[in-house]
Design a protein around this motif. Structure first.
Motif, PDB file in Angstrom:
ATOM      1  N   ILE A 133       0.859  -1.191   0.000  1.00  0.00           N
ATOM      2  CA  ILE A 133       0.000   0.000   0.000  1.00  0.00           C
ATOM      3  C   ILE A 133       0.890   1.234   0.000  1.00  0.00           C
ATOM      4  O   ILE A 133       1.839   1.330   0.788  1.00  0.00           O
ATOM      5  CB  ILE A 133      -0.909   0.042   1.248  1.00  0.00           C
ATOM      6  CG1 ILE A 133      -1.902  -1.121   1.241  1.00  0.00           C
ATOM      7  CG2 ILE A 133      -1.646   1.375   1.342  1.00  0.00           C
ATOM      8  CD1 ILE A 133      -2.688  -1.234   2.545  1.00  0.00           C
ATOM      9  N   VAL A 134       0.572   2.169  -0.892  1.00  0.00           N
ATOM     10  CA  VAL A 134       1.184   3.495  -0.875  1.00  0.00           C
ATOM     11  C   VAL A 134       0.048   4.504  -0.809  1.00  0.00           C
ATOM     12  O   VAL A 134      -0.763   4.576  -1.730  1.00  0.00           O
ATOM     13  CB  VAL A 134       2.058   3.747  -2.118  1.00  0.00           C
ATOM     14  CG1 VAL A 134       2.579   5.191  -2.106  1.00  0.00           C
ATOM     15  CG2 VAL A 134       3.216   2.768  -2.182  1.00  0.00           C
ATOM     16  N   HIS A 135      -0.020   5.243   0.271  1.00  0.00           N
ATOM     17  CA  HIS A 135      -1.094   6.227   0.452  1.00  0.00           C
ATOM     18  C   HIS A 135      -0.510   7.618   0.237  1.00  0.00           C
ATOM     19  O   HIS A 135       0.099   8.209   1.127  1.00  0.00           O
ATOM     20  CB  HIS A 135      -1.688   6.102   1.846  1.00  0.00           C
ATOM     21  CG  HIS A 135      -2.863   7.022   2.095  1.00  0.00           C
ATOM     22  ND1 HIS A 135      -3.813   7.304   1.143  1.00  0.00           N
ATOM     23  CD2 HIS A 135      -3.224   7.725   3.217  1.00  0.00           C
ATOM     24  CE1 HIS A 135      -4.719   8.122   1.649  1.00  0.00           C
ATOM     25  NE2 HIS A 135      -4.379   8.400   2.903  1.00  0.00           N
ATOM     26  N   GLY A 136      -0.677   8.123  -0.986  1.00  0.00           N
ATOM     27  CA  GLY A 136      -0.107   9.418  -1.336  1.00  0.00           C
ATOM     28  C   GLY A 136      -1.133  10.501  -1.574  1.00  0.00           C
ATOM     29  O   GLY A 136      -0.768  11.645  -1.856  1.00  0.00           O
ATOM     30  N   ALA A 137      -2.424  10.172  -1.477  1.00  0.00           N
ATOM     31  CA  ALA A 137      -3.469  11.156  -1.747  1.00  0.00           C
ATOM     32  C   ALA A 137      -3.455  12.266  -0.708  1.00  0.00           C
ATOM     33  O   ALA A 137      -3.158  12.026   0.470  1.00  0.00           O
ATOM     34  CB  ALA A 137      -4.831  10.476  -1.764  1.00  0.00           C
TER      35      ALA A 137
ATOM     36  N   ARG B 193      -7.713   4.797   6.384  1.00  0.00           N
ATOM     37  CA  ARG B 193      -8.605   3.874   7.103  1.00  0.00           C
ATOM     38  C   ARG B 193      -9.274   2.899   6.138  1.00  0.00           C
ATOM     39  O   ARG B 193      -9.360   1.693   6.415  1.00  0.00           O
ATOM     40  CB  ARG B 193      -9.662   4.693   7.846  1.00  0.00           C
ATOM     41  CG  ARG B 193     -10.630   3.879   8.683  1.00  0.00           C
ATOM     42  CD  ARG B 193     -11.672   4.814   9.284  1.00  0.00           C
ATOM     43  NE  ARG B 193     -12.638   4.118  10.103  1.00  0.00           N
ATOM     44  CZ  ARG B 193     -13.714   4.698  10.625  1.00  0.00           C
ATOM     45  NH1 ARG B 193     -13.942   5.991  10.407  1.00  0.00           N
ATOM     46  NH2 ARG B 193     -14.550   4.002  11.363  1.00  0.00           N
ATOM     47  N   GLY B 194      -9.706   3.424   4.989  1.00  0.00           N
ATOM     48  CA  GLY B 194     -10.330   2.551   3.994  1.00  0.00           C
ATOM     49  C   GLY B 194      -9.361   1.529   3.440  1.00  0.00           C
ATOM     50  O   GLY B 194      -9.687   0.338   3.297  1.00  0.00           O
TER      51      GLY B 194
ATOM     52  N   THR C 236      -7.941  -4.273   3.094  1.00  0.00           N
ATOM     53  CA  THR C 236      -6.797  -5.168   2.846  1.00  0.00           C
ATOM     54  C   THR C 236      -6.373  -5.907   4.120  1.00  0.00           C
ATOM     55  O   THR C 236      -5.281  -6.470   4.174  1.00  0.00           O
ATOM     56  CB  THR C 236      -5.580  -4.368   2.329  1.00  0.00           C
ATOM     57  OG1 THR C 236      -5.197  -3.376   3.295  1.00  0.00           O
ATOM     58  CG2 THR C 236      -5.901  -3.694   1.006  1.00  0.00           C
ATOM     59  N   GLU C 237      -7.238  -5.932   5.124  1.00  0.00           N
ATOM     60  CA  GLU C 237      -6.850  -6.531   6.401  1.00  0.00           C
ATOM     61  C   GLU C 237      -6.546  -8.017   6.286  1.00  0.00           C
ATOM     62  O   GLU C 237      -5.820  -8.572   7.117  1.00  0.00           O
ATOM     63  CB  GLU C 237      -7.943  -6.305   7.445  1.00  0.00           C
ATOM     64  CG  GLU C 237      -9.304  -6.883   7.081  1.00  0.00           C
ATOM     65  CD  GLU C 237     -10.352  -6.565   8.134  1.00  0.00           C
ATOM     66  OE1 GLU C 237      -9.963  -6.058   9.210  1.00  0.00           O
ATOM     67  OE2 GLU C 237     -11.547  -6.821   7.875  1.00  0.00           O
ATOM     68  N   ASN C 238      -7.070  -8.686   5.246  1.00  0.00           N
ATOM     69  CA  ASN C 238      -6.801 -10.123   5.067  1.00  0.00           C
ATOM     70  C   ASN C 238      -5.751 -10.397   3.989  1.00  0.00           C
ATOM     71  O   ASN C 238      -5.504 -11.557   3.652  1.00  0.00           O
ATOM     72  CB  ASN C 238      -8.100 -10.857   4.716  1.00  0.00           C
ATOM     73  CG  ASN C 238      -9.103 -10.815   5.858  1.00  0.00           C
ATOM     74  OD1 ASN C 238      -8.725 -10.943   7.025  1.00  0.00           O
ATOM     75  ND2 ASN C 238     -10.383 -10.610   5.527  1.00  0.00           N
ATOM     76  N   ASP C 239      -5.158  -9.325   3.463  1.00  0.00           N
ATOM     77  CA  ASP C 239      -4.120  -9.488   2.451  1.00  0.00           C
ATOM     78  C   ASP C 239      -2.746  -9.585   3.115  1.00  0.00           C
ATOM     79  O   ASP C 239      -2.522  -9.029   4.201  1.00  0.00           O
ATOM     80  CB  ASP C 239      -4.122  -8.299   1.483  1.00  0.00           C
ATOM     81  CG  ASP C 239      -5.282  -8.336   0.506  1.00  0.00           C
ATOM     82  OD1 ASP C 239      -5.273  -9.209  -0.370  1.00  0.00           O
ATOM     83  OD2 ASP C 239      -6.188  -7.495   0.652  1.00  0.00           O
ATOM     84  N   PRO C 240      -1.795 -10.244   2.473  1.00  0.00           N
ATOM     85  CA  PRO C 240      -0.441 -10.363   3.033  1.00  0.00           C
ATOM     86  C   PRO C 240       0.392  -9.106   2.750  1.00  0.00           C
ATOM     87  O   PRO C 240       1.318  -9.117   1.922  1.00  0.00           O
ATOM     88  CB  PRO C 240       0.124 -11.581   2.310  1.00  0.00           C
ATOM     89  CG  PRO C 240      -0.556 -11.573   0.979  1.00  0.00           C
ATOM     90  CD  PRO C 240      -1.945 -11.054   1.229  1.00  0.00           C
TER      91      PRO C 240
END
Length: 783
Positions: free
Chosen positions: A396-400, A428-429, A434-438
């Motif tokens: 995950i990259v959160h750049g917004a 948060r979204g 993605t809480e079940n993703d590796p």
């Protein structure tokens, strides 16, 4: 008086040939004309030197720090730090409102502040001179409740922005600003607001306190908070752990992280804001170097470009084309807002398309998804499609991010929500779906504004500080987590006009190519530093505030500092130089060039007390117009050998040379005095029963060393004198001593009106506790 003696002595040492003037005679000369007439018969040399013989100065060397790729990398860490013993500025200047925390802590805070002389009440902040907001101590059970607390803190700050003299926020995110408190990390933005308030409200006493509640009672938590207010000085960000440890936020220059984390073509990385701006440029570099599969999330819709705009690249020409098309279609010209909106949407869609094409050309598989990350249902649906085609999400990259710069007093709720939610609800979204993703890689784009505050950006600073703390909470074995607090880039949200402003202020911008390479280095580097700051320019302290002066206050009264009643001159308690050295030493173990400018007489000592302000600006220290000094560099103690001395009588406190009352009679025994020096045994503050806490030196012992210097000076000068300066005060063992210590004085230089010496305080094992180098003694006018 004694200042005339000191000044004339310095003049005569710089200008050889002037006649000697007895201090008693000088004390009777009232004007400059009288003094110059007294000196006028002297024949002066043609040229006079200006350097004083025998004076030792501490050198200051700043080691250069190598920059990597034109950028400077800092790791944000929590560092143990003793409280300086100074109160936050303004606590006693007006009514302080303490907001309710729902756990009874507010009432305890008010009780303790009132006992310390403040006007404090539990209530609503409207109309108050100062606010201590305890909202961050509330029990929160959800992210929504944590966000509600932060909106309330913002509303409170806005309500008092025009007249605020004191603004303190108190939160519980582990006592270390989220480094360890996973369950309360979403409260972290409170500190970001406080840092911005410090930048916007010049002269106000502002502080963010993170106090770990742990299993402590409400009274114990309140005591910890009040102790920080009364003794923590002006440090903006202070963490208070439940075990009593006090921490401050520090940015430490580091080198590039060592490449350890692998990203390959099998990784599926989801990125918000990744189709436009600086995040897009960073992802292009990641694609060039490592070629992961990239999913770009954005709110820009993708559709076929209207025929009447195709092939037009100039923005002005695009606007004309829109106006012509709408006019021909509807028969009347469009409103300017509609024209600007259509042109902006067209340019945004083109930027998205170019980003996708560039990433694909760099070798990565890429797809763009037009979805708002705050819409969890839509986001989950889109990522389910990605998983079906490419497999599970691994990064995950959160750049917004968006900005709507307005100062706290002017910022609306809508502006706050748009800026805050884009960062916070977006992350948060992403984490929820993605809480079940590796997830192996998590990187959030934070901002330097969260670390130091930025005028007009309280919401942006708050949102990014939430990201910083949530990043810590997401750290797991085998997962690289990085919150990158970027300085301003040459692009993205930094418009040309804003870039010109930064350049005019001397703020360097991060070049696009350098920033993109640094991003890749962070994603593939070692994962020990979760929160880092990246900036352009020279390595140095990160602050950003226009007013970098640190201020702290001390209330001196018969109740708080009873021992000062025994340091009385002509019926008025006077602050000794030993206490000035104590207060200056709160800023460093070495203090240099300490000068007595004028004495501090305590006229209200037996009443409401006298307030003293200690300031530091850069390396310069001051106590009003009374004392000055500088912060020095740490040095090792020198070797000390006792001088050969002759015995003296046992009764040294004669009421004249040593005028000190019982609580200042710290000399237990004088071993001997000679022209070469002196030796004595002196007691410390604990032995003498001095009240107080947060000691950095032992001021009673230090005063004893200066008293010994007065005894020595009388023997070598034949006159009474006073200490008027210290070249260096070196503290090697901070805090109070137990019992007594040996005091060794070594002579340096003497002249008609004064002398200099060095003093060491030596423990029983031979180790040096503290040193006073270049103590300057000046003859008293009355002899």
């Amino acid at each position: 008086s004694i200042k005339r003696v000191e000044i004339l002595s310095a003049v005569r040492r710089s200008v050889p040939g002037l006649p000697e003037v007895d201090p008693v005679e000088l004390g009777k000369l009232r004007t400059l004309d009288e003094i110059t007439a007294r000196l006028g018969s002297a024949k002066l040399p043609e040229r006079a030197g200006t350097e004083r013989a025998g004076t030792e100065h501490a050198g200051t060397e700043h080691a250069g720090t190598e920059q990597v790729g034109g950028l400077v990398r800092y790791a944000v860490r929590m560092t143990p730090s003793a409280a300086p013993g100074l109160a936050l500025k303004g606590l006693r200047d007006g009514r302080i409102v303490v907001t309710d925390d729902g756990r009874g802590i507010a009432a305890h805070v008010v009780k303790r502040l009132v006992a310390a002389g403040a006007d404090a009440v539990v209530g609503v902040a409207e109309g108050a001179y100062g606010v201590i907001h305890l909202g961050g101590l509330k029990d929160v059970t959800s992210v929504d409740e944590a966000v509600a607390v932060q909106r309330d803190v913002f509303a409170t700050a806005r309500a008092v922005a025009d007249k605020c003299g004191v603004f303190v926020t108190v939160q519980d995110t582990g006592g270390d600003f989220g480094v360890s408190a996973r369950e309360r990390a979403w409260l972290g933005g409170v500190a970001g607001l406080t840092r911005t308030a410090r930048r916007e409200w010049a002269g106000a006493g502002v502080k963010a306190i993170d106090v770990e509640r742990g299993r402590r009672t409400s009274a114990a938590v309140a005591q910890a908070v009040v102790n920080e207010l009364l003794a923590g000085g002006s440090a903006t960000d202070v963490g208070l752990r439940a075990d009593g440890t006090r921490l401050v936020v520090e940015a430490v220059v580091t080198g590039q992280p060592e490449a350890r984390h692998e990203i390959t073509g099998n990784d599926v990385i989801v990125a918000t804001g990744g189709a436009r701006g600086v995040t897009a440029e960073a992802l292009k570099e990641l694609a060039r170097q490592h070629k992961p599969k990239l999913v770009l999330l954005g709110r820009t819709p993708q559709h076929a470009e209207p025929v009447h705009l195709r092939g037009i690249t100039d923005e002005a020409a695009l606007k004309r084309a829109v106006v012509d098309h709408v006019t021909k279609t509807t028969g009347k010209p469009p409103l300017p807002a509609k024209v600007n909106a259509e042109v902006s949407a067209t340019l945004a869609a083109r930027e998205v398309a170019k980003t996708v094409a560039d990433i694909r050309q760099a070798g990565s598989q890429v797809r763009y998804v037009a979805v708002d990350a705050r819409d969890h249902v839509a986001l989950r649906r889109e990522l389910d499609t990605v998983r079906q085609e490419w497999g599970p999400i691994t990064g995950i990259v959160h750049g917004a991010g968006v900005i709507a710069d307005k100062r706290i007093a002017e910022k609306t709720d809508d502006q706050f929500d748009r800026v805050f939610d884009t960062k916070v609800e977006g992350l948060r979204g992403l984490l929820a779906v993605t809480e079940n993703d590796p997830i192996r890689t998590l990187c959030v784009f934070s901002s330097i504004s969260a670390h130091v505050g930025n005028p007009g950006q309280c919401d942006y600073a708050m949102a990014n500080e939430v990201l910083n703390q949530v990043a810590h909470a997401q750290a797991r074995p085998g997962r690289l987590v990085r919150s990158i607090a970027w300085g301003p880039w040459e692009g993205g949200m930094v418009s040309p006009s804003l870039a010109d402003h930064f350049h005019s202020q001397g703020v360097p911008l991060i070049p696009i190519a350098d920033g993109a390479r640094q991003f890749v280095a962070e994603l593939t580097g070692a994962g020990e530093d979760v929160h880092v700051v990246i900036s352009a320019g020279e390595a140095g302290p990160i602050d950003g505030a226009e007013d970098t002066t640190e201020r702290g206050e001390i209330l001196l009264s018969a109740r708080t500092h009873a021992y000062l009643a025994d340091h009385d001159i002509e019926g008025t308690p006077v602050v000794p130089i030993a206490l000035a050295l104590e207060w200056f030493s709160a800023h460093g173990d070495v203090v240099t060039d300490v000068k007595v400018l004028r004495r501090i007489g305590l006229d209200n000592f037996t009443g409401t007390g006298d307030r003293i302000t200690v300031e530091r600006t850069g390396d310069a220290l001051s106590i009003g117009r009374h004392y000055s000094g500088r912060v020095g560099t740490t040095t090792s103690p020198r070797q000390w050998q006792e001088p050969v001395t002759q015995p003296v009588g046992p009764d040294v406190y004669d009421g004249h040379l040593l005028f000190h009352g019982p609580m200042f009679q710290v000399i237990r025994e004088v071993g001997g005095i000679s022209a070469d020096g002196a030796v004595a045994t002196v007691a410390g503050a604990r032995e003498m029963g001095w009240c107080g806490r947060n000691w950095h030196t032992d001021p009673a012992a230090v005063d004893g060393g200066l008293q010994l210097a007065l005894l020595w000076a009388r023997q070598v000068l034949g006159k009474a004198s006073l200490p008027m300066g210290v070249g260096e005060c070196r503290t090697h063992k901070p805090g109070l001593l137990d019992g007594t210590t040996k005091c060794v004085l070594i002579a340096r230089q003497t002249w008609a009106d004064g002398a200099t010496c060095d003093i060491a305080f030596v423990d029983a094992d031979g180790s040096v506790r503290a040193e006073l180098i270049g103590v300057e003694l000046v003859a008293r006018p009355e002899g």
